[in-house]
Structure formats: C-alpha cells, structure tokens
Scaffold this active site. Structure first.
Site, PDB file in Angstrom:
ATOM      1  CD  GLU A  29      18.733 -11.071  -7.186  1.00 17.61           C
ATOM      2  OE1 GLU A  29      18.307 -11.942  -6.401  1.00 17.61           O
ATOM      3  OE2 GLU A  29      18.392 -10.067  -7.757  1.00 17.61           O
ATOM      4  CD  GLU A  85      11.419 -10.081  -8.110  1.00 18.27           C
ATOM      5  OE1 GLU A  85      11.020  -9.524  -7.358  1.00 18.27           O
ATOM      6  OE2 GLU A  85      12.810  -9.999  -8.572  1.00 18.27           O
ATOM      7  CG  ASN A 135       0.254   2.450   3.553  1.00 19.29           C
ATOM      8  OD1 ASN A 135      -0.495   1.995   2.911  1.00 19.29           O
ATOM      9  ND2 ASN A 135       1.524   2.777   3.212  1.00 19.29           N
ATOM     10  N   GLY A 136      -0.522  -1.048   6.517  1.00 18.95           N
ATOM     11  CA  GLY A 136       0.060  -2.026   7.520  1.00 18.95           C
ATOM     12  C   GLY A 136      -1.074  -3.098   7.689  1.00 18.95           C
ATOM     13  CB  CYS A 177      -0.994  -0.058   1.345  1.00 19.94           C
ATOM     14  SG  CYS A 177      -1.842  -1.470   1.464  1.00 19.94           S
ATOM     15  CD1 TRP A 188      -0.103  -5.609  -3.577  1.00 14.91           C
ATOM     16  CD2 TRP A 188       0.308  -6.233  -1.523  1.00 14.91           C
ATOM     17  NE1 TRP A 188       0.761  -6.859  -3.729  1.00 14.91           N
ATOM     18  CE2 TRP A 188       0.762  -7.149  -2.567  1.00 14.91           C
ATOM     19  CE3 TRP A 188       0.375  -6.811  -0.157  1.00 14.91           C
ATOM     20  CZ2 TRP A 188       1.439  -8.511  -2.210  1.00 14.91           C
ATOM     21  CZ3 TRP A 188       0.802  -7.872  -0.062  1.00 14.91           C
ATOM     22  CH2 TRP A 188       1.350  -8.756  -0.646  1.00 14.91           C
ATOM     23  CE  LYS A 244      12.103  -1.273  -5.433  1.00 17.35           C
ATOM     24  NZ  LYS A 244      13.188  -2.414  -5.847  1.00 17.35           N
TER      25      LYS A 244
HETATM   26  C1  AGP Z   1      13.713  -8.348  -5.566  1.00 13.90           C
HETATM   27  O1  AGP Z   1      13.690  -7.914  -6.902  1.00 13.90           O
HETATM   28  C2  AGP Z   1      12.678  -8.578  -4.788  1.00 13.90           C
HETATM   29  N1  AGP Z   1      11.416  -7.583  -5.190  1.00 13.90           N
HETATM   30  C3  AGP Z   1      12.422  -8.504  -3.298  1.00 13.90           C
HETATM   31  O2  AGP Z   1      13.165  -9.886  -3.148  1.00 13.90           O
HETATM   32  C4  AGP Z   1      13.423  -7.579  -2.274  1.00 13.90           C
HETATM   33  O3  AGP Z   1      14.620  -7.747  -2.860  1.00 13.90           O
HETATM   34  C5  AGP Z   1      12.835  -8.176  -0.740  1.00 13.90           C
HETATM   35  O4  AGP Z   1      11.452  -8.030  -0.861  1.00 13.90           O
HETATM   36  C6  AGP Z   1      13.661  -7.453   0.234  1.00 13.90           C
HETATM   37  O5  AGP Z   1      13.459  -5.733   0.093  1.00 13.90           O
HETATM   38  P1  AGP Z   1      14.253  -4.716   0.684  1.00 13.90           P
HETATM   39  O6  AGP Z   1      15.500  -4.761   0.307  1.00 13.90           O
HETATM   40  O7  AGP Z   1      13.515  -3.666   0.540  1.00 13.90           O
HETATM   41  O8  AGP Z   1      14.316  -5.168   2.148  1.00 13.90           O
END
Ligand code: AGP
Length: 617
Positions: free
Chosen positions: A492, A499, A100-101, A2, A74, A612
């Site tokens: 990775e 993803e 949010n939350g 969100c 979301w 994100k």
């Molecule tokens: C990465 O492509 C992902 N979207 C996801 O794994 C991300 O790295 C993870 O959620 C951690 O996020 P952060 O680095 O903001 O903690």
C-alpha cells in the site's frame, strides 16, 4: 473517471452545473462541457482542460436556461479535445447527451447510422447515442406517438436497447423543454430532490450542498425528471414508485476545511473515520453485532473458503483482512484482484463466502466479479463507503465503513476504515464460530478501540516524515520491505508513492529480496522497511541489513525496540496487535507520499492518468 451533473428548476442552470462539475474534479478528467436549453435550442459549451476553463468560453455568460446537463470526460475513445468532449448532440442538434461508461459495440452502431445518412464529428463511442435517439424518435415504433415526452422516452429506450456496455446517460431536447431523461446500467447515477428543482449527478458530493434526499437509480431503470416531479420506469417503461433515501453526509465534510489538499484532510480524518467505522458494532465484554447483517452459525460452519475480491488499495486492505480472518476464524481465505478473478473461472460454490471491498462501490471490475460469484451460487458480502452504491445493491449482505466522503484520488481513510471493518467482521464471525480463544478476541477488541487515539499520536508529530520526504523527493526509485502484515502495508505504501509522486517504487516481502530484487540495490537507493510483528523482528532486520550493506538509505517504520540502529531514519509508531498494525504503519507512508508529491510541486488530489472511481473495465 467521467462525471455527470444535471439541473432542472427555476434558477440559471449554468452556475449550478459548473459548480457540480468542480465538485467532481476529484474523479479525474481531461475535458468538461455543459448543454442548456435556451429558447428552443440546445447550446453546448465544452472544451478539453479544466472545468474552470468553461468560464472563458465565448457566450457562456449569456446562457439563461434553467435546464441543463454537464460532464467531465476521462478519455477512453479518442484523445482529449473539444470535439470529443461531452455533451454530444445528434446531427440536427435536437438531442443532447452526456454519457459515463463505455459503449462496446459503437463501431457497429456507427456503421449502421452512417448507412442511414448520419455523420460523426468525434472519435467517441458516445456520439452514437444522440444519433440513435434521433433515428428512433423519427423512425422507430414510437415515432407515431403524439406526445413528445412519451416519444422521447420511447426513443431513448429503443436506443439503449442497441447498446452493449455500460452507461449512465442524461438526455435533453428542446422538443421536451421541461424534462431531463436519465437511464443507467453498470454506471452510477443519483437524482437529488429539491423544492421546485431537481438535480442529477453521478456522485452524491456534486449536489450534496443542495439536498440530502436522493433517489439511487437502479440498473436498467429510467427516470423522467422535471422541476416538480420525478417519475421512474423499468426497462419496459412500466412506471413504478421508488423510495427516497436520506444521505446523512455533511456537505462541509466534502470541503477542504483549511487543509491544503483533500488528501491531507482525509489522512488527518482517520481517527474520526475509524471511530465511525467502529460505531456501536461492539463494546468490550459484549458480543459484536451488525445492524445491517445477521449471519447464522449454521451458515458459517458450512463456509469452507472465503474469497476477498477488490482492486488497488481496497485489495491491499483485503490482504490484511485475510490474515485476520484466517487467524480468528480458521477459514482459508484467498485474496484476488477483481479484474483477474472475473476471468479466472474461480473455484467457488455455495460453500464459498465472497467479500467485495470497494470505497466507491462503483468499480466496474469489482461489480462484475461480484455478479460472477452470485451466478456460481456463492453468498456475497459487500464492504463499501458509499451507501446505496452498486456493489451494495448487488450483494447478499452489505456493511459500510462510514468513513465519510473520500475525495482525493489516493485512498487513505478508506483503507484504514476497510481494515478496521474487516477486523470487526472477523471478530463477529469468530464469536459466532467459537473456534478462537475468547481472550484473544477480547484483546483484539481492546486494540481496535484504542486505534483512533494511536493514529492521533502519529499525526501529532509529522516533522521527521517531512524531513525524510525533503531528503528523498528527487529520487527515481524506492523500495518497500516487510514481512507478514508488514508486507501487505508495504504494498500500500508503494502504491501511494507511485500514484501521487510518480516515483517508481516496488514492494517486496523482505524474505524474497535475495531471490532477485536485491540486484537492484545500489549505493544511496532508498529503502523503507516496516517492522511491527514481534515474531518477525529479527528476520526483518537481517533482510534490511542486506540492503544497508549494499549502501541503501533506510527508513524504518516500527513499533519495536530495535537491537541495532544503523538505519538512517526511524519512525516510531505505537504498539498494537500485529493483525491490525497496518492501520498504524500506513499513516507515515501516506504522509511520506503526500509530502514527497508536495515537494515535487504536484497536484496531490488529482494525479495524472488516475480516476477516483474506475467505472470502466
Ligand atoms: C487508491 O489510492 C487508488 N486510487 C485505487 O487503487 C482504488 O483503491 C481502486 O481503484 C479501488 O477503488 P474502490 O475502492 O472505489 O473500488
């Protein structure tokens, strides 16, 4: 996840709110909505679907209000629908809230409010909040106050005292037409200061084009935001002063600048991002130093274990970090997934150093894992890309990647900057500890400094990567193989592919293949092998030969001269120290995932089901 935007000033709020929500689209969402104060009443416009759909809603063009709140949702509680979208109002339409939350005890609160005659129209946890505010405004200890502003602030305080969980909340009401009340706990919220106007957002990029001056709200801190003033209160509503922070991000850096997608732009920004990460932290022949931290030899000598804790891509960066730290500092290092670590009762104490990596600095599991380590007496060090983010405020030490805003859901430049930063941190520790040969450290420094130009070299010619992507984009499964740090980067590469292209993929340590996964290899299956460690070339090749023999199509990413070449594709990348080779070998893999997703016609920046910044557990 969100997103929140708020505006109070002299201009029409709606365009600013919608524009802010558009900037937050990258967080991932399924519905959007705004509420503005219009001549003593709240007007709410919301629906499931894209932010731009808001412009098709009846009456949106008639909104004139200069005070408003906005949200991208979301879904967590209740499916994406108009009813479940935010803002939510109380039964009398007197208080509008975006949140949010997650409110963990919302069912209990619903039962309580229902017993008091309140009705619910959505399946959300959030809807209890405006109704609780209404309840306390008229029935709580504050109901006797004469000043509506004080009364509303008091009612919000009483309401959030009932909440268990995480929240960043904005509240507006026609009873207080000149204020927006905000409060947060375990979910980010910033206030941007303007001239005769102020802004609120869950993420800085949403309002970066209006101001660079931000207040970063702390946990359990309230703010009352009006056109010309911003007042801050602690959880007892005691007023206090707060320092403003200048956030020196370029607003254009948050735009696409001619690239088709943010992800592609961010992949191509990696040389700059890495240069920024290196910054002035070291130069050849001189000891490495950090502006932001100073760690003593006495403390480091006492550290007997390092934990690196993170999620997703950041955790993958941590895996390479482990290898570098162990090689240079001789300290056993464990990498853990934050959501596992926090419930594992990890064996940590005062002699453990816990490093937390998070691009956003707002990942709920990572923050909780950090708090746990603090409780157990360990020192904590945060690595984040976002200045003032929650983990950096919780940790004992914080260092920043300085990679610039990362908008695409799939993390790219944050990963390479994180690996670079851990490598620099390891060098810094190693120089203090003096357990490693100085020549090895100096050579690694040279290799780190050379990284940006080597990344540029890879990005100069992406034709073979596109060609490969075109050949394989219709596949259902792929495999990534590597040994040592090549295995870390295989993980990775596989995550990136899943993803954004929705192709099922698995990454295996190449030597592990024959212990089971090789059963999945059949004619024409695609296998991507990474070979960058000269000590492991032969071993890796024999493992990959095992899949060639079984009919697999192979792509090899390598900086070695391979003795035989019965592989279908080979991508050559520049040589570097094996400890930091993931920073180079990840680039083709990011591009493979990107081009495959493009050939499939997918929305690269906003992949389905993903957010994100994952601010819920
Ligand atoms: C990465 O492509 C992902 N979207 C996801 O794994 C991300 O790295 C993870 O959620 C951690 O996020 P952060 O680095 O903001 O903690």
């Amino acid at each position: 996840m969100c997103g929140i935007v708020g505006y109070i000033g002299t201009k029409k709020a709606t365009p600013i709110l919608v524009d802010g929500l558009l900037c937050l689209e990258y967080r991932g969402y399924d519905s959007a909505g705004i509420a503005t104060l219009e001549k003593n009443e709240i007007k709410v416009m919301k629906d499931k679907g894209r932010v731009n759909n808001l412009y098709n809603l009846d009456g949106i063009n008639t909104l004139e209000g200069t005070v408003g709140i906005a949200h991208t949702r979301w879904a967590t509680h209740g499916k994406p629908s108009k009813e479940n979208s935010h803002p939510h109002t109380d039964n009398s339409n007197t208080f509008a809230v975006v949140h949010n939350g997650i409110i963990e005890n919302y069912l209990d609160l619903r039962t309580f409010l229902s017993s008091k005659g309140y009705t619910f129209f959505s399946q959300t946890d959030t809807e209890v909040i405006p109704n609780l505010i209404h309840y306390y405004f008229y029935n709580g200890s504050v109901s006797v106050l004469n000043d509506n502003k004080e009364k509303l602030l008091g009612a919000v305080k009483l309401a959030i005292q009932d909440l268990k969980g995480s929240y960043a909340i904005e509240v507006i009401s026609p009873l207080c037409p000149n204020e927006i009340i905000v409060v947060r706990k375990d979910s980010p919220l910033v206030i941007g200061k303007g001239e005769n106007e102020n802004y609120i957002a869950s993420d800085i990029p949403a309002i970066l084009k209006y101001t660079k001056n931000f207040y970063l709200l702390d946990d359990n801190e309230f703010a009352v935001v009006s056109t010309n003033t911003i007042s801050f209160f602690d959880n007892t509503l005691e007023e206090h002063n707060k320092t403003i922070k200048n956030i020196d991000w370029d607003a254009n850096a948050a735009g696409k600048e001619g690239f088709d997608d943010y992800m592609l732009k961010e992949i191509f920004e990696q040389p700059t991002a890495i240069r920024e990460t290196i910054g002035s932290r070291f130069s050849l022949g001189e000891k490495c130093s950090f502006d932001d931290i100073e760690i003593s030899k006495e403390y480091l000598n006492n550290v007997n274990k390092i934990y690196i804790v993170a999620c997703g891509t950041a955790m993958h960066a941590g895996l390479t970090g482990k290898t570098i730290l162990e090689n240079l500092c001789q300290i056993p290092t464990v990498v853990d997934i934050a959501s596992e670590f926090r419930y594992r009762n990890p064996l940590i104490d005062e002699q453990t150093l816990c490093i937390y990596i998070s691009q956003s600095g707002e990942t709920a599991d990572t923050i909780a894992a950090l708090k746990l380590a603090k409780q157990k007496g360990a020192k904590t060090l945060a690595i984040s890309n976002v200045i003032g983010s929650s983990i950096t405020r919780e940790a004992d030490y914080s260092i920043y990647t300085h990679a610039g805003p990362e908008i695409a859901v799939a993390s790219t430049k944050a990963y390479s900057s994180q690996v670079v930063l851990i490598a620099i941190l390891a060098v810094y520790f190693a120089e203090i500890l003096e357990r490693c040969d100085k020549k090895i450290i100096e050579r690694l420094k040279e290799d780190i400094i050379d990284l940006p130009s080597k990344v540029e070299k890879i990005l100069d010619d992406t034709e073979i990567i596109k060609e490969f992507a075109k050949k394989v984009y219709t596949e259902k499964d792929m495999f990534f193989l590597g040994r040592g740090t090549d295995y870390n980067v295989a993980l990775e590469g596989s995550l990136k592919l899943k993803e954004i292209s929705y192709i099922h993929s698995e990454a295996y340590a190449a030597g592990e293949l024959k212990h089971g996964p090789i059963a999945l290899i059949e004619n024409d299956v695609t296998v991507i092998g990474i070979i960058t460690d000269s000590n492991l070339v032969e071993k890796s090749i024999s493992n990959i030969q095992e899949v060639v023999t079984r009919g697999a199509k192979t792509l090899i990413i390598t900086n070695q001269i391979l003795p035989n070449s019965n592989f279908d594709f080979i991508i050559n990348i520049p040589k570097t120290n094996f400890l930091i080779s993931p920073i180079l070998s990840v680039i083709p893999m990011q591009l493979i995932a990107y081009y495959i997703a493009k050939f499939k016609g997918l929305d690269v920046d906003k992949p389905r089901n993903l957010a994100k910044s994952v601010t819920v557990e």
